[in-house]
Scaffold this motif. Sequence first.
Motif, PDB file in Angstrom:
ATOM      1  N   GLN A  85      -2.167  -6.503   7.641  1.00 41.34           N
ATOM      2  CA  GLN A  85      -0.713  -6.333   7.559  1.00 41.34           C
ATOM      3  C   GLN A  85      -0.268  -5.901   6.165  1.00 41.34           C
ATOM      4  N   LYS A  86      -0.846  -6.523   5.153  1.00 38.39           N
ATOM      5  CA  LYS A  86      -0.415  -6.293   3.776  1.00 38.39           C
ATOM      6  C   LYS A  86      -0.816  -4.917   3.252  1.00 38.39           C
ATOM      7  N   TYR A  87      -1.991  -4.411   3.661  1.00 39.14           N
ATOM      8  CA  TYR A  87      -2.538  -3.213   3.023  1.00 39.14           C
ATOM      9  C   TYR A  87      -2.707  -2.008   3.936  1.00 39.14           C
ATOM     10  N   LYS A  88      -2.383  -2.114   5.226  1.00 41.07           N
ATOM     11  CA  LYS A  88      -2.616  -0.975   6.125  1.00 41.07           C
ATOM     12  C   LYS A  88      -1.795   0.249   5.726  1.00 41.07           C
ATOM     13  N   ASP A  89      -0.604   0.036   5.200  1.00 39.43           N
ATOM     14  CA  ASP A  89       0.219   1.171   4.787  1.00 39.43           C
ATOM     15  C   ASP A  89      -0.216   1.756   3.445  1.00 39.43           C
ATOM     16  N   GLN A  90      -1.139   1.077   2.765  1.00 36.28           N
ATOM     17  CA  GLN A  90      -1.671   1.564   1.487  1.00 36.28           C
ATOM     18  C   GLN A  90      -3.038   2.236   1.658  1.00 36.28           C
ATOM     19  N   GLY A  91      -3.543   2.276   2.899  1.00 32.99           N
ATOM     20  CA  GLY A  91      -4.802   2.969   3.135  1.00 32.99           C
ATOM     21  C   GLY A  91      -5.967   2.091   3.547  1.00 32.99           C
ATOM     22  N   LEU A 146     -17.070  -3.882   2.771  1.00 29.23           N
ATOM     23  CA  LEU A 146     -16.004  -3.010   2.282  1.00 29.23           C
ATOM     24  C   LEU A 146     -16.583  -1.651   1.972  1.00 29.23           C
ATOM     25  N   ILE A 147     -15.934  -0.631   2.513  1.00 27.68           N
ATOM     26  CA  ILE A 147     -16.388   0.746   2.373  1.00 27.68           C
ATOM     27  C   ILE A 147     -15.329   1.501   1.575  1.00 27.68           C
ATOM     28  N   ASP A 148     -15.767   2.180   0.534  1.00 31.87           N
ATOM     29  CA  ASP A 148     -14.815   2.888  -0.326  1.00 31.87           C
ATOM     30  C   ASP A 148     -14.354   4.196   0.317  1.00 31.87           C
ATOM     31  N   LYS A 149     -13.499   4.909  -0.385  1.00 32.03           N
ATOM     32  CA  LYS A 149     -12.885   6.122   0.151  1.00 32.03           C
ATOM     33  C   LYS A 149     -13.882   7.261   0.356  1.00 32.03           C
ATOM     34  N   GLN A 150     -15.067   7.138  -0.237  1.00 35.06           N
ATOM     35  CA  GLN A 150     -16.108   8.152  -0.060  1.00 35.06           C
ATOM     36  C   GLN A 150     -17.115   7.763   1.028  1.00 35.06           C
ATOM     37  N   GLY A 151     -16.885   6.630   1.704  1.00 37.18           N
ATOM     38  CA  GLY A 151     -17.769   6.224   2.798  1.00 37.18           C
ATOM     39  C   GLY A 151     -18.976   5.420   2.357  1.00 37.18           C
ATOM     40  N   GLN A 152     -18.892   4.777   1.201  1.00 32.00           N
ATOM     41  CA  GLN A 152     -20.009   3.997   0.668  1.00 32.00           C
ATOM     42  C   GLN A 152     -19.698   2.501   0.770  1.00 32.00           C
ATOM     43  N   ILE A 153     -20.687   1.709   1.192  1.00 29.01           N
ATOM     44  CA  ILE A 153     -20.534   0.256   1.159  1.00 29.01           C
ATOM     45  C   ILE A 153     -20.640  -0.169  -0.302  1.00 29.01           C
ATOM     46  N   ALA A 164     -10.001 -14.735  -2.264  1.00 30.62           N
ATOM     47  CA  ALA A 164      -9.307 -14.094  -3.386  1.00 30.62           C
ATOM     48  C   ALA A 164     -10.160 -12.976  -3.970  1.00 30.62           C
ATOM     49  N   GLU A 165     -11.469 -13.200  -4.069  1.00 30.40           N
ATOM     50  CA  GLU A 165     -12.377 -12.171  -4.589  1.00 30.40           C
ATOM     51  C   GLU A 165     -12.412 -10.957  -3.653  1.00 30.40           C
ATOM     52  N   THR A 166     -12.477 -11.204  -2.354  1.00 29.79           N
ATOM     53  CA  THR A 166     -12.494 -10.101  -1.392  1.00 29.79           C
ATOM     54  C   THR A 166     -11.190  -9.328  -1.454  1.00 29.79           C
ATOM     55  N   GLU A 167     -10.066 -10.030  -1.524  1.00 29.53           N
ATOM     56  CA  GLU A 167      -8.776  -9.337  -1.597  1.00 29.53           C
ATOM     57  C   GLU A 167      -8.663  -8.534  -2.892  1.00 29.53           C
ATOM     58  N   ALA A 168      -9.158  -9.087  -3.998  1.00 27.79           N
ATOM     59  CA  ALA A 168      -9.133  -8.350  -5.269  1.00 27.79           C
ATOM     60  C   ALA A 168      -9.960  -7.069  -5.162  1.00 27.79           C
ATOM     61  N   GLU A 169     -11.070  -7.129  -4.443  1.00 26.96           N
ATOM     62  CA  GLU A 169     -11.905  -5.935  -4.262  1.00 26.96           C
ATOM     63  C   GLU A 169     -11.185  -4.907  -3.383  1.00 26.96           C
ATOM     64  N   ILE A 170     -10.467  -5.370  -2.367  1.00 23.96           N
ATOM     65  CA  ILE A 170      -9.659  -4.464  -1.541  1.00 23.96           C
ATOM     66  C   ILE A 170      -8.635  -3.757  -2.422  1.00 23.96           C
ATOM     67  N   GLN A 171      -7.941  -4.517  -3.257  1.00 18.13           N
ATOM     68  CA  GLN A 171      -6.917  -3.947  -4.138  1.00 18.13           C
ATOM     69  C   GLN A 171      -7.530  -2.943  -5.107  1.00 18.13           C
ATOM     70  N   ARG A 172      -8.687  -3.290  -5.665  1.00 18.78           N
ATOM     71  CA  ARG A 172      -9.366  -2.388  -6.617  1.00 18.78           C
ATOM     72  C   ARG A 172      -9.725  -1.070  -5.946  1.00 18.78           C
ATOM     73  N   LEU A 173     -10.278  -1.152  -4.739  1.00 21.00           N
ATOM     74  CA  LEU A 173     -10.684   0.064  -4.020  1.00 21.00           C
ATOM     75  C   LEU A 173      -9.482   0.909  -3.615  1.00 21.00           C
ATOM     76  N   LEU A 174      -8.392   0.249  -3.213  1.00 15.52           N
ATOM     77  CA  LEU A 174      -7.191   1.003  -2.845  1.00 15.52           C
ATOM     78  C   LEU A 174      -6.584   1.728  -4.040  1.00 15.52           C
ATOM     79  N   ALA A 175      -6.757   1.159  -5.228  1.00 17.56           N
ATOM     80  CA  ALA A 175      -6.186   1.769  -6.448  1.00 17.56           C
ATOM     81  C   ALA A 175      -6.988   2.960  -6.946  1.00 17.56           C
ATOM     82  N   GLN A 176      -8.214   3.117  -6.461  1.00 16.57           N
ATOM     83  CA  GLN A 176      -9.034   4.236  -6.922  1.00 16.57           C
ATOM     84  C   GLN A 176      -8.535   5.543  -6.330  1.00 16.57           C
ATOM     85  N   PRO A 177      -8.726   6.638  -7.078  1.00 14.66           N
ATOM     86  CA  PRO A 177      -8.334   7.942  -6.520  1.00 14.66           C
ATOM     87  C   PRO A 177      -9.148   8.268  -5.272  1.00 14.66           C
ATOM     88  N   GLY A 178      -8.518   8.980  -4.349  1.00 11.72           N
ATOM     89  CA  GLY A 178      -9.151   9.298  -3.070  1.00 11.72           C
ATOM     90  C   GLY A 178     -10.101  10.426  -3.159  1.00 11.72           C
TER      91      GLY A 178
END
Length: 178
Positions: A85-91, A146-153, A164-178
């Motif tokens: 719910q929190k991050y689906k609109d962010q990718g 967790l798979i990044d925007k380039q398709g890598q685990i 909290a660690e998993t959510e922080a990793e989600i946030q970090r990956l979402l902040a990276q350029p696509g």
Amino acid sequence: MLASFKKIALGALLATSLAASVAPGVARAASGPVPAPEFTGIENWLNSPPLTLASQRGKVVLVDFWTYTCINCIRTLPYVTSWNQKYKDQGLVVVGVHTPEFPFERSTPNVQKALERFGITYPVAQDNRYATWDAYRNQYWPAFYLIDKQGQIVYRHFGEGNYAETEAEIQRLLAQPG
């Protein structure tokens, strides 16, 4: 008798050392990016048309291996549904891979009832033959990949905890350029 005891002791030692090296409840970054396997052998897709990882490039994908009667899985669901719910609109794309532990968990109507009961609205792949489970070399319920925007685990977590660690990793990956 002594030979049987030695086999049992050796088996226990091996199981203990394997558990220590990849213990459930432990989050770990992948040792370098690893290409994510494609979803394979999926009998049914629930809550969405069939997905491919290739079609999700440019997005962050959380693959959650779970089954609806596993208490450990049930305890993670509030976090997973919240992240969706929190991050689906962010990718973020959450994909539940329902891999049954027991024969009755293979029933699509049973899985659909569980989705309703737990309020799961994200895509769920029904992996009754363990094909995607095997492609990921997964061994645990629950397991997050967790798979990044380039398709890598780039991150794995087995078992409960480290939310909290998993959510922080989600946030970090979402902040990276696509």
